[in-house]
Design a protein around this motif. Structure first.
Motif, mmCIF file in Angstrom:
data_model
loop_
_atom_site.group_PDB
_atom_site.id
_atom_site.type_symbol
_atom_site.label_atom_id
_atom_site.label_comp_id
_atom_site.label_asym_id
_atom_site.label_seq_id
_atom_site.Cartn_x
_atom_site.Cartn_y
_atom_site.Cartn_z
ATOM 1 N N ARG A 47 0.752 -1.183 -0.025
ATOM 2 C CA ARG A 47 -0.113 -0.113 -0.040
ATOM 3 C C ARG A 47 0.849 1.300 0.013
ATOM 4 N NH1 ARG A 47 -0.367 2.336 5.035
ATOM 5 N NH2 ARG A 47 0.447 0.961 6.672
ATOM 6 N N LYS A 48 2.175 1.248 0.538
ATOM 7 C CA LYS A 48 2.790 2.364 0.498
ATOM 8 C C LYS A 48 3.539 2.593 -0.948
ATOM 9 C CE LYS A 48 3.816 2.247 5.331
ATOM 10 N NZ LYS A 48 4.833 2.399 6.388
ATOM 11 N N ARG A 51 0.729 4.399 -2.422
ATOM 12 C CA ARG A 51 0.854 5.837 -1.877
ATOM 13 C C ARG A 51 1.628 6.695 -2.691
ATOM 14 N NH1 ARG A 51 3.530 6.474 3.526
ATOM 15 N NH2 ARG A 51 5.206 6.199 2.051
ATOM 16 N N ARG A 58 0.014 12.612 -8.858
ATOM 17 C CA ARG A 58 -0.785 13.793 -8.503
ATOM 18 C C ARG A 58 0.159 14.931 -8.886
ATOM 19 N NH1 ARG A 58 -5.145 16.009 -9.075
ATOM 20 N NH2 ARG A 58 -5.889 14.416 -8.044
ATOM 21 N N TRP A 216 -6.914 0.121 -1.243
ATOM 22 C CA TRP A 216 -6.034 1.459 -1.055
ATOM 23 C C TRP A 216 -6.548 2.279 -2.190
ATOM 24 C CZ3 TRP A 216 -5.163 2.221 3.897
ATOM 25 C CH2 TRP A 216 -4.847 0.974 4.700
ATOM 26 N N SER A 219 -10.111 3.656 -2.062
ATOM 27 C CA SER A 219 -10.527 4.480 -1.095
ATOM 28 C C SER A 219 -9.588 5.697 -1.277
ATOM 29 C CB SER A 219 -10.335 3.720 0.265
ATOM 30 O OG SER A 219 -8.931 3.576 0.681
ATOM 31 N N HIS A 220 -8.632 5.624 -1.938
ATOM 32 C CA HIS A 220 -7.618 6.912 -1.997
ATOM 33 C C HIS A 220 -8.339 8.392 -2.424
ATOM 34 C CE1 HIS A 220 -4.119 9.286 -2.380
ATOM 35 N NE2 HIS A 220 -3.318 8.365 -2.108
ATOM 36 N N MET A 221 -8.392 9.379 -1.465
ATOM 37 C CA MET A 221 -8.848 10.461 -1.563
ATOM 38 C C MET A 221 -8.548 11.241 -2.755
ATOM 39 S SD MET A 221 -11.376 10.663 0.405
ATOM 40 C CE MET A 221 -12.235 12.203 0.597
ATOM 41 N N ASP A 222 -7.185 10.865 -3.320
ATOM 42 C CA ASP A 222 -6.597 11.695 -4.476
ATOM 43 C C ASP A 222 -6.478 11.153 -5.604
ATOM 44 O OD1 ASP A 222 -5.500 14.162 -4.771
ATOM 45 O OD2 ASP A 222 -3.517 13.696 -4.097
#
Lengths: 278, 307
Positions: A47-48, A51, A58, A216, A219-222
């Motif tokens: 998950r990292k 991330r 982004r 992950w 659900s990631h808001m970005d």
């Protein structure tokens, strides 16, 4: 598998497959890998890693979205050139049959086709709208931002390319989850994209266990949209629930579909009211 | 404090500063930075990081409006969520102090003003003292001064010392933080020497950097300064605070500083009275990490106020 051909008189050079994050080929931060077809180690992203990939994507969005449509087309076309240059390698990866040759050809053609769409999209999809007032009113498509792509298992190459190309065409940055059972075409496609003048972070490719990464990503808001071409119906249901929090788009199309509307599936329509006359 | 040491005493103080083991400092800082702080401890550390934060804006383009926004963010970092504490202080230019005063009335947030020809410190002592007096008169609770690195590097410790003494006196009731600008000092030995000098001259806090010079705060430099504080406190009994500033942008970095702080100076320093984090873009990352711990989902800057 591209196992080194024995009998050519030199030591076998075994390849370490890696994740592609922010323009770099890296091992999973977790240090883990999983075995594939007996003797190939595939990095098992955590998950990292996800991330980090989303953060890289982004960061890459403003620059990629600001490129001219023509420049994005040039870069997609170069990706087609690079893929074509590695034709033999991909045919080998996909099993060397005639179907494999056809699949690579189709993937190259998909990239060329979407390369052509970059600077035509706004004319075809955009509009000038008649309004009853002294305004020039027009609508143009803009990229939605960060797009997650769950790559389909089959067809492993052309299915992936036909998911990736339209999202790139519109100016989004991507986080691609390679399929668990057929990860090599995706990981090798990252090497193609890395040499296609795509800015770092515009495409990130992660391999690993779907169940460790998908929640992950969903659900990631970005993350602004997810293409679920590679998901089972149950996974799609879970993704839709998790995606509701930030109203992610969940885009569902058949793996091999091609259409300009796949480009706009990852775009927002912006309408501008510009005063005239008066 | 600030009873001037005699010149010979200052000389022997400076000569008595032992040198720093460079490799050892870097290795210890790196090993402490690896410590993994999870779940409840992480939430506690992030809460502390906010309570110890000096939320900073030091741009030529700062306007009263920008300072007002900064004050609002400092008082209530996450609108609608009262469980997030206020920051310790906002850190601004002296000309903006009066703007902030009005917006912070009734809150616990203090006003820190940089002064003494920030960031270079290359001006006349009289001008620096006058600037400090004006800043305090305008309502600054804390003054962040820069030392004259030109004087320090040319060996004129006396000038640096006397300037700090003069500024401390001009501060009156305001707390004095002394910025060493470690990025310009060159060696850890110099950092340690400047730390001892500043503390002997009456600093309430010593601070790494202005944020205008690269490198700004680093973990090894902070370790060296904290060890200087520890030794100074053992010697004199007077506690001195520490403030790293510049380049601290992520929660992970902030937590690493807290770990080094705890291991070097102990739990008594884990309070805004003795520790501050100077940062302009750290707060949102901390808020996002807190939200991530609470909800289990990675966060997006789109849902937090601009900082």
């Amino acid at each position: 598998m591209p196992a080194a051909k024995s009998g050519n008189g030199r030591v076998e050079v075994r390849k370490t497959h890696k994740l592609f994050i922010n323009g770099e080929f890296v091992r999973s931060e977790s240090g883990r890998a999983y075995r594939f077809e007996g003797n190939v180690n595939i990095p098992r992203g955590s998950r990292k890693d996800l991330r980090d990939a989303v953060r890289a994507a982004r960061g890459a969005v403003p620059g990629w979205a600001a490129r001219t449509a023509m420049n994005r087309g040039q870069i997609l076309y170069r990706a087609a050139e690079m893929l074509d240059g590695r034709r033999a390698q991909f045919v080998d990866l996909l099993g060397s049959a005639r179907a494999a040759q056809k699949e690579v050809d189709n993937a190259v053609e998909a990239l060329v086709w979407y390369a052509g769409w970059t600077d035509k999209l706004a004319q075809v999809i955009g509009a000038t709208n008649p309004v009853s007032g002294p305004y020039f009113n027009f609508t143009i498509p803009e990229p939605t931002g960060v797009v997650g792509i769950v790559a389909p298992e089959e067809p492993a190459l052309v299915g992936l390319v036909r998911r990736v190309a339209p999202a790139l065409c519109g100016g989004n940055a991507l986080v691609v989850l390679a399929p668990e059972k057929t990860p090599l075409p995706a990981l090798t496609l990252a090497e193609v994209l890395a040499t296609s003048d795509l800015p770092a972070g515009v495409v990130n490719v992660l391999s690993g266990y779907r169940k460790e990464l998908l929640p992950w990503l969903a659900s990631h808001m970005d993350v602004n949209a997810i293409d679920v071409a590679g998901c089972t119906p149950d996974e799609v249901t879970e993704i839709e629930k998790a995606a509701a929090d930030n109203v992610k788009r969940v885009v569902k199309h058949a793996p091999e579909e091609m259409s300009p509307y796949l480009i706009t599936a990852f775009m927002e329509m912006k309408t501008v009211w510009h005063p005239v006359g008066v | 404090m600030a009873t001037a040491l005699s010149l010979s005493h200052l000389g022997s103080l400076m000569r008595g500063v032992r040198s720093v083991d460079e490799v050892g400092a870097e290795e210890r800082a790196a090993s402490l930075a690896k410590r993994s702080i999870k779940k409840a401890s992480k939430l506690w550390a992030l809460d502390l990081a906010i309570r110890c934060m000096d939320l900073t804006t030091l741009e030529g383009s700062d306007t009263p409006g920008k300072v007002a926004a900064l004050c609002a963010k400092g008082i209530r970092p996450k609108p609608g969520d009262a469980t997030i504490p206020s920051v310790a202080a906002i850190c601004i230019y002296p000309a903006r102090v009066a703007d902030a005063k009005e917006h912070l009335r009734g809150s616990s947030v203090r006003i820190a003003s940089v002064a003494t020809a920030f960031p270079s410190g290359q001006s006349f002592t009289s001008v620096k003292v006058a600037e400090v007096k004006e800043a305090v008169a305008a309502g600054a609770d804390e003054v962040d001064m820069v030392i004259d690195r030109g004087a320090f590097l040319s060996g004129d410790h006396e000038k640096v010392y006397e300037e700090i003494v003069a500024v401390k006196e001009a501060c009156g009731p305001a707390h004095l933080k002394v910025i060493l600008e470690t990025g310009e000092l060159g060696t850890y030995d110099n950092v340690r020497r400047a730390s001892i000098l500043a503390m002997a001259a009456g600093a309430d806090f010593i601070k790494t950097s202005t944020g205008k010079v690269q490198p700004a705060a680093t973990l090894p430099v902070s370790l060296v300064m904290m060890e200087a504080i520890r030794d100074f406190v053992r010697e004199t009994g007077r506690p001195v605070g520490f403030k790293p500033a510049g380049g601290i942008r992520t929660s992970k970095q902030a937590i690493a500083y807290l770990v080094v702080l705890y291991e070097t100076l102990g739990a008594e320093w884990m309070t805004p009275e003795r520790f501050r984090l100077g940062a302009s873009t750290l707060l949102n990352d901390v808020l996002m990490q807190i939200e991530k711990e609470r909800t289990g989902a990675y966060q997006s800057g789109d849902y937090f106020t601009i900082d």
